[in-house]
Write a protein that holds these residues in place. Sequence first.
Motif, PDB file in Angstrom:
ATOM      1  N   TYR A  88       0.837  -1.296  -0.028  1.00  0.00           N
ATOM      2  CA  TYR A  88       0.027  -0.036  -0.019  1.00  0.00           C
ATOM      3  C   TYR A  88       1.081   1.141  -0.200  1.00  0.00           C
ATOM      4  O   TYR A  88       1.992   1.195   0.402  1.00  0.00           O
ATOM      5  CB  TYR A  88      -0.938   0.051   1.300  1.00  0.00           C
ATOM      6  CG  TYR A  88      -2.000  -1.043   1.281  1.00  0.00           C
ATOM      7  CD1 TYR A  88      -2.167  -2.095   0.416  1.00  0.00           C
ATOM      8  CD2 TYR A  88      -2.832  -1.080   2.441  1.00  0.00           C
ATOM      9  CE1 TYR A  88      -3.019  -2.954   0.442  1.00  0.00           C
ATOM     10  CE2 TYR A  88      -3.960  -1.934   2.466  1.00  0.00           C
ATOM     11  CZ  TYR A  88      -4.024  -2.852   1.466  1.00  0.00           C
ATOM     12  OH  TYR A  88      -5.178  -3.920   1.585  1.00  0.00           O
ATOM     13  N   PRO A  89       0.327   2.244  -0.452  1.00  0.00           N
ATOM     14  CA  PRO A  89      -1.119   2.782  -0.733  1.00  0.00           C
ATOM     15  C   PRO A  89      -1.426   2.329  -2.243  1.00  0.00           C
ATOM     16  O   PRO A  89      -0.745   2.142  -2.962  1.00  0.00           O
ATOM     17  CB  PRO A  89      -0.957   4.171  -0.650  1.00  0.00           C
ATOM     18  CG  PRO A  89       0.395   4.618  -1.043  1.00  0.00           C
ATOM     19  CD  PRO A  89       1.148   3.635  -0.371  1.00  0.00           C
ATOM     20  N   ILE A  90      -2.930   2.331  -2.257  1.00  0.00           N
ATOM     21  CA  ILE A  90      -3.642   1.782  -3.459  1.00  0.00           C
ATOM     22  C   ILE A  90      -4.630   2.668  -3.526  1.00  0.00           C
ATOM     23  O   ILE A  90      -5.111   3.203  -2.636  1.00  0.00           O
ATOM     24  CB  ILE A  90      -3.954   0.205  -3.341  1.00  0.00           C
ATOM     25  CG1 ILE A  90      -4.821  -0.142  -2.080  1.00  0.00           C
ATOM     26  CG2 ILE A  90      -2.611  -0.735  -3.274  1.00  0.00           C
ATOM     27  CD1 ILE A  90      -5.796  -1.262  -2.176  1.00  0.00           C
ATOM     28  N   GLU A  91      -5.004   2.604  -4.801  1.00  0.00           N
ATOM     29  CA  GLU A  91      -6.481   3.405  -5.007  1.00  0.00           C
ATOM     30  C   GLU A  91      -7.633   2.531  -4.213  1.00  0.00           C
ATOM     31  O   GLU A  91      -7.713   1.457  -4.287  1.00  0.00           O
ATOM     32  CB  GLU A  91      -6.975   3.241  -6.357  1.00  0.00           C
ATOM     33  CG  GLU A  91      -6.100   4.372  -7.214  1.00  0.00           C
ATOM     34  CD  GLU A  91      -6.275   5.815  -6.892  1.00  0.00           C
ATOM     35  OE1 GLU A  91      -7.467   6.005  -6.587  1.00  0.00           O
ATOM     36  OE2 GLU A  91      -5.635   6.525  -7.053  1.00  0.00           O
ATOM     37  N   PRO A  92      -8.364   3.283  -3.506  1.00  0.00           N
ATOM     38  CA  PRO A  92      -8.788   4.881  -3.616  1.00  0.00           C
ATOM     39  C   PRO A  92      -7.897   5.672  -2.458  1.00  0.00           C
ATOM     40  O   PRO A  92      -8.553   6.645  -2.097  1.00  0.00           O
ATOM     41  CB  PRO A  92     -10.094   4.888  -3.297  1.00  0.00           C
ATOM     42  CG  PRO A  92     -10.494   3.780  -2.627  1.00  0.00           C
ATOM     43  CD  PRO A  92      -9.573   2.509  -2.788  1.00  0.00           C
ATOM     44  N   ASP A  93      -6.699   5.239  -2.054  1.00  0.00           N
ATOM     45  CA  ASP A  93      -6.133   6.070  -1.058  1.00  0.00           C
ATOM     46  C   ASP A  93      -5.622   7.363  -1.609  1.00  0.00           C
ATOM     47  O   ASP A  93      -5.347   7.404  -2.654  1.00  0.00           O
ATOM     48  CB  ASP A  93      -4.657   5.396  -0.651  1.00  0.00           C
ATOM     49  CG  ASP A  93      -5.001   4.494   0.445  1.00  0.00           C
ATOM     50  OD1 ASP A  93      -5.606   4.676   1.344  1.00  0.00           O
ATOM     51  OD2 ASP A  93      -4.210   3.310   0.345  1.00  0.00           O
ATOM     52  N   LYS A  94      -5.555   8.364  -0.799  1.00  0.00           N
ATOM     53  CA  LYS A  94      -5.051   9.741  -1.189  1.00  0.00           C
ATOM     54  C   LYS A  94      -4.189  10.206  -0.182  1.00  0.00           C
ATOM     55  O   LYS A  94      -4.340   9.921   0.961  1.00  0.00           O
ATOM     56  CB  LYS A  94      -6.017  10.924  -1.110  1.00  0.00           C
ATOM     57  CG  LYS A  94      -7.388  10.467  -2.319  1.00  0.00           C
ATOM     58  CD  LYS A  94      -6.857  10.286  -3.641  1.00  0.00           C
ATOM     59  CE  LYS A  94      -7.994  10.021  -4.688  1.00  0.00           C
ATOM     60  NZ  LYS A  94      -7.297   9.601  -5.979  1.00  0.00           N
ATOM     61  N   THR A  95      -3.211  11.026  -0.517  1.00  0.00           N
ATOM     62  CA  THR A  95      -2.142  11.551   0.380  1.00  0.00           C
ATOM     63  C   THR A  95      -2.643  12.672   1.308  1.00  0.00           C
ATOM     64  O   THR A  95      -3.426  13.501   0.777  1.00  0.00           O
ATOM     65  CB  THR A  95      -0.946  12.047  -0.345  1.00  0.00           C
ATOM     66  OG1 THR A  95      -0.653  11.010  -1.197  1.00  0.00           O
ATOM     67  CG2 THR A  95       0.022  12.610   0.613  1.00  0.00           C
ATOM     68  N   ASN A  96      -2.406  12.313   2.656  1.00  0.00           N
ATOM     69  CA  ASN A  96      -2.908  13.382   3.690  1.00  0.00           C
ATOM     70  C   ASN A  96      -2.258  14.596   3.429  1.00  0.00           C
ATOM     71  O   ASN A  96      -2.837  15.811   3.545  1.00  0.00           O
ATOM     72  CB  ASN A  96      -2.697  12.886   5.015  1.00  0.00           C
ATOM     73  CG  ASN A  96      -3.480  11.426   5.280  1.00  0.00           C
ATOM     74  OD1 ASN A  96      -3.170  10.392   4.943  1.00  0.00           O
ATOM     75  ND2 ASN A  96      -4.694  11.732   6.049  1.00  0.00           N
ATOM     76  N   CYS A  97      -1.026  14.832   3.385  1.00  0.00           N
ATOM     77  CA  CYS A  97      -0.339  15.845   2.917  1.00  0.00           C
ATOM     78  C   CYS A  97       0.628  16.017   1.924  1.00  0.00           C
ATOM     79  O   CYS A  97       1.278  15.177   1.517  1.00  0.00           O
ATOM     80  CB  CYS A  97       0.930  16.072   4.276  1.00  0.00           C
ATOM     81  SG  CYS A  97       0.091  16.319   5.772  1.00  0.00           S
ATOM     82  N   ASN A  98       0.069  16.640   0.860  1.00  0.00           N
ATOM     83  CA  ASN A  98       0.445  16.675  -0.486  1.00  0.00           C
ATOM     84  C   ASN A  98       1.905  17.294  -0.742  1.00  0.00           C
ATOM     85  O   ASN A  98       2.495  16.863  -1.716  1.00  0.00           O
ATOM     86  CB  ASN A  98      -0.333  17.372  -1.342  1.00  0.00           C
ATOM     87  CG  ASN A  98      -1.645  16.867  -1.597  1.00  0.00           C
ATOM     88  OD1 ASN A  98      -1.778  15.851  -1.514  1.00  0.00           O
ATOM     89  ND2 ASN A  98      -2.706  17.729  -1.677  1.00  0.00           N
ATOM     90  N   ASN A  99       2.392  17.784   0.302  1.00  0.00           N
ATOM     91  CA  ASN A  99       3.860  18.136   0.105  1.00  0.00           C
ATOM     92  C   ASN A  99       4.892  17.055   0.777  1.00  0.00           C
ATOM     93  O   ASN A  99       6.257  17.432   0.932  1.00  0.00           O
ATOM     94  CB  ASN A  99       4.147  19.636   0.989  1.00  0.00           C
ATOM     95  CG  ASN A  99       4.008  19.476   2.323  1.00  0.00           C
ATOM     96  OD1 ASN A  99       3.086  18.423   2.796  1.00  0.00           O
ATOM     97  ND2 ASN A  99       4.075  20.122   2.950  1.00  0.00           N
ATOM     98  N   ARG A 100       4.612  16.036   0.896  1.00  0.00           N
ATOM     99  CA  ARG A 100       5.347  14.880   1.402  1.00  0.00           C
ATOM    100  C   ARG A 100       4.960  13.646   0.783  1.00  0.00           C
ATOM    101  O   ARG A 100       3.908  13.560   0.370  1.00  0.00           O
ATOM    102  CB  ARG A 100       5.311  14.531   2.922  1.00  0.00           C
ATOM    103  CG  ARG A 100       5.506  15.758   3.688  1.00  0.00           C
ATOM    104  CD  ARG A 100       5.184  15.448   5.200  1.00  0.00           C
ATOM    105  NE  ARG A 100       5.498  16.738   6.257  1.00  0.00           N
ATOM    106  CZ  ARG A 100       5.317  16.559   7.524  1.00  0.00           C
ATOM    107  NH1 ARG A 100       4.943  15.360   8.191  1.00  0.00           N
ATOM    108  NH2 ARG A 100       5.491  17.631   8.275  1.00  0.00           N
ATOM    109  N   GLU A 101       6.054  12.620   0.497  1.00  0.00           N
ATOM    110  CA  GLU A 101       5.685  11.556  -0.064  1.00  0.00           C
ATOM    111  C   GLU A 101       4.998  10.621   0.896  1.00  0.00           C
ATOM    112  O   GLU A 101       5.149  10.633   2.042  1.00  0.00           O
ATOM    113  CB  GLU A 101       7.200  10.643  -0.394  1.00  0.00           C
ATOM    114  CG  GLU A 101       8.127  11.432  -1.520  1.00  0.00           C
ATOM    115  CD  GLU A 101       7.360  10.989  -2.869  1.00  0.00           C
ATOM    116  OE1 GLU A 101       6.746  10.065  -3.077  1.00  0.00           O
ATOM    117  OE2 GLU A 101       7.384  12.087  -3.584  1.00  0.00           O
TER     118      GLU A 101
END
Length: 220
Positions: free
Chosen positions: A199-212
């Motif tokens: 993981y992550p897989i769809e439909p996961d989304k990143t909590n903080c977009n400025n970090r991997e």
Amino acid sequence: MLKDSLIPYKITDKIRLGSLKDGGYVVSSQNLNANRLISVGCDNQTSFEKDFLSINPKSNIDIYDINNVCYFASRHSNVNFYNIEVNSFEQLNIDSNCIVQMDIEGSEYDVFSNYSGNFEYVQQLIVEFHFKFKGVPVGDSSGWENILKKINESFYLVHVHGNNCSPITEYNPVPDVIECTYINKNRFSNVPAKEDIAYPIEPDKTNCNNREDFVLDWWL
């Protein structure tokens, strides 16, 4: 170790409810037909609850939060808001089929450690665990391990996602904050297979977009 209690099982009906950032969660679409959603901790951010109500417009939603404002509840007759702090699962008064979603910044430790009942009526349990809270000493995760063991007796863990707004813990290769979705074992006729992909897989989304995003694969 914590990771030994956080091994997901496969399901094929995952969808995301709520925000595409923090506040959205992956759930099982086939296990959403519940009479009641119990949402513990929202801080007036109710995208998850709104999406649930769009799928189950006749369901009741009970929201518990120490923030004394919930605009969503003021606009819907079947949404109730309780301005109280939840310290134990008994406070939720569960006596019928329901889904529980919980994000209370570490206080889930008390909610589950103080609970000695069963989870018979909880068909899905969605929890964001905060492993570095409650003053747990570095190197000692036994309290959390006991909580996860208790939950795993009644549920299969079917999804995990690391919240990358917090780091990886020093004493276990798991995120300090991790989103977990469980389905009650009584919803399965057979034991599902254990997950075999990272993981992550769809439909996961990143909590903080400025970090991997964290790659989770300790079960492989």
